[in-house]
Design an enzyme around this catalytic site. Structure first.
Site, PDB file in Angstrom:
ATOM      1  N   ASP A 153       0.849  -1.184   0.000  1.00 53.48           N
ATOM      2  CA  ASP A 153       0.000   0.000   0.000  1.00 53.48           C
ATOM      3  C   ASP A 153       0.887   1.237   0.000  1.00 53.48           C
ATOM      4  O   ASP A 153       1.855   1.336   0.761  1.00 53.48           O
ATOM      5  CB  ASP A 153      -0.920   0.014   1.218  1.00 53.48           C
ATOM      6  CG  ASP A 153      -2.072  -0.966   1.079  1.00 53.48           C
ATOM      7  OD1 ASP A 153      -2.120  -1.706   0.076  1.00 53.48           O
ATOM      8  OD2 ASP A 153      -2.935  -1.009   1.981  1.00 53.48           O
ATOM      9  N   HIS A 204      -6.222   2.447  -4.668  1.00 50.86           N
ATOM     10  CA  HIS A 204      -6.398   2.577  -3.219  1.00 50.86           C
ATOM     11  C   HIS A 204      -7.243   3.798  -2.871  1.00 50.86           C
ATOM     12  O   HIS A 204      -7.177   4.300  -1.751  1.00 50.86           O
ATOM     13  CB  HIS A 204      -5.022   2.661  -2.558  1.00 50.86           C
ATOM     14  CG  HIS A 204      -4.987   2.223  -1.127  1.00 50.86           C
ATOM     15  ND1 HIS A 204      -5.783   1.222  -0.608  1.00 50.86           N
ATOM     16  CD2 HIS A 204      -4.216   2.660  -0.080  1.00 50.86           C
ATOM     17  CE1 HIS A 204      -5.518   1.062   0.675  1.00 50.86           C
ATOM     18  NE2 HIS A 204      -4.583   1.923   1.026  1.00 50.86           N
ATOM     19  N   HIS A 208      -8.151   8.105   0.364  1.00 55.07           N
ATOM     20  CA  HIS A 208      -7.819   7.181   1.445  1.00 55.07           C
ATOM     21  C   HIS A 208      -8.722   7.404   2.661  1.00 55.07           C
ATOM     22  O   HIS A 208      -8.295   7.330   3.809  1.00 55.07           O
ATOM     23  CB  HIS A 208      -6.349   7.319   1.853  1.00 55.07           C
ATOM     24  CG  HIS A 208      -5.824   6.127   2.604  1.00 55.07           C
ATOM     25  ND1 HIS A 208      -5.880   6.016   3.977  1.00 55.07           N
ATOM     26  CD2 HIS A 208      -5.234   4.991   2.166  1.00 55.07           C
ATOM     27  CE1 HIS A 208      -5.341   4.873   4.364  1.00 55.07           C
ATOM     28  NE2 HIS A 208      -4.935   4.224   3.280  1.00 55.07           N
ATOM     29  N   HIS A 303       3.392  -2.072   3.833  1.00 54.04           N
ATOM     30  CA  HIS A 303       3.326  -0.667   3.461  1.00 54.04           C
ATOM     31  C   HIS A 303       4.671  -0.232   2.891  1.00 54.04           C
ATOM     32  O   HIS A 303       5.720  -0.425   3.528  1.00 54.04           O
ATOM     33  CB  HIS A 303       2.924   0.193   4.654  1.00 54.04           C
ATOM     34  CG  HIS A 303       1.462   0.117   4.965  1.00 54.04           C
ATOM     35  ND1 HIS A 303       0.919  -0.923   5.688  1.00 54.04           N
ATOM     36  CD2 HIS A 303       0.423   0.927   4.614  1.00 54.04           C
ATOM     37  CE1 HIS A 303      -0.397  -0.743   5.790  1.00 54.04           C
ATOM     38  NE2 HIS A 303      -0.720   0.367   5.139  1.00 54.04           N
TER      39      HIS A 303
END
Length: 341
Positions: A153, A204, A208, A303
């Site tokens: 991510d 994504h 967010h 991440h």
């Protein structure tokens, strides 16, 4: 989703729009996508600022066409154009809008999570995998084969992505980077570099936000489609249709919306607390946790903003390879596990 959508009027609006106002809604858990007032939203343009600062260690490889994947995928889902993974089929806009118009929404909100009762075995998620698959949603592959799917991510660039990509290429490991609209706007060079090095770029969302508070079809479409527009403007190619809800917060209605837009929703079965820049886990604790949680068929969430992940990735992948694991692309996930085929 394609360039024809960018009319002069929209482009003018993009230039003067600083941010998209997102409204929070009450009664989300009781109602679905058709029952809440629709807030307005507008796509934001992609700045080219920063592209000239693409990391040199990756930039050179991108320019020579030495991508992480230089041949067509065996799945038949993608083709490689200029080193970029391009979906062979993109659902037409008209079909998307027609399918969205048929949805009535509904379904409870969910906060995705996993319970790990046995080391190196598939965890127990808080939704049944066969139920998820009915909505083209995955948290893992149901298999005894030692394969895993690496995903990262990337809400913003934190100086580690180029190094992570180089480590992935060292191990010939495909991976998907789920990027936000904020990342594409502020660091287009790194997003372009990800694509040009043969990695998959997934969606994504624009801002967010907690997507369980997004309960209109129109706003969901804006959150997802705007990232597509930004990516296509940046690369000249359509985005691969993988969607990850921020923080794993979603609803049944949103799984239906994502599917109607031609997306597969990608959750995860292996993750750990690596997302807080100010409280990064130690090298030893990170390796211990991830090595205990890896299992056959895992979709691994890391991440790319994490300094710890950057530091441990080579050792982590080496250890997994020594244990017999191979790394696959999300394009290789089977679709027929629960169809009796």
């Amino acid at each position: 989703m394609r360039f024809s959508k960018f009319s002069a009027k929209i482009l003018l609006t993009l230039l003067v729009t600083e941010s998209m106002t997102v409204q929070a809604f009450a009664g989300v858990k009781a109602r679905g996508v058709d029952y809440i007032n629709n807030p307005s939203g507008i796509s934001e343009s992609v700045s080219t600022q920063g592209m000239e600062n693409m990391p040199q260690s990756v930039q050179g490889e991108a320019e020579t066409g030495d991508s992480a994947s230089s041949a067509e995928s065996g799945t038949g889902l993608v083709t490689i154009v200029d080193g970029i993974r391009v979906p062979k089929y993109v659902k037409p806009d008209a079909d998307i809008q027609a399918d969205l118009s048929q949805l009535s929404g509904g379904g409870a909100n969910m906060d995705w999570g996993n319970y790990y009762p046995v080391a190196n075995s598939a965890p127990v998620g808080n939704a049944d995998e066969s139920w998820l698959r009915a909505f083209d949603t995955y948290s893992k592959e149901m298999t005894a084969e030692k394969v895993c799917y690496l995903t990262f991510d990337l809400g913003y660039e934190n100086g580690h992505t180029a190094s992570i990509m180089n480590t992935l290429k060292k191990h010939n490991a495909p991976a998907t980077f789920f990027v936000t609209g904020a990342c594409t706007r502020s660091d287009p060079g790194i997003v372009l570099s990800i694509a040009q090095n043969g990695f998959t770029v997934g969606n994504h969302t624009l801002s967010h936000k907690n997507m369980s508070t997004v309960t209109t079809k129109e706003l969901f479409y804006t959150e997802v489609n705007t990232v597509e527009e930004q990516y296509e403007t940046l690369t000249g190619h359509p985005m691969n249709r993988y969607y990850r809800p921020p923080e794993g917060k979603f609803s049944e209605a949103q799984l239906m919306l994502a599917r109607a837009m031609g997306y597969k929703t990608m959750l995860w079965s292996v993750a750990y607390k690596d997302y807080d820049d100010k409280a990064q886990p130690s090298r030893s604790s990170a390796l211990a946790t991830l090595n205990k949680r890896i299992h056959p068929g895992a979709i691994v969430l890391l991440h790319a903003t994490s300094s710890t992940n950057d530091a441990i990735l080579d050792e982590l992948l080496t250890g997994w390879e020594s244990a017999g694991y191979t790394f696959k692309s999300l394009d290789d996930l089977p679709e027929n596990e629960y169809l009796g085929q």
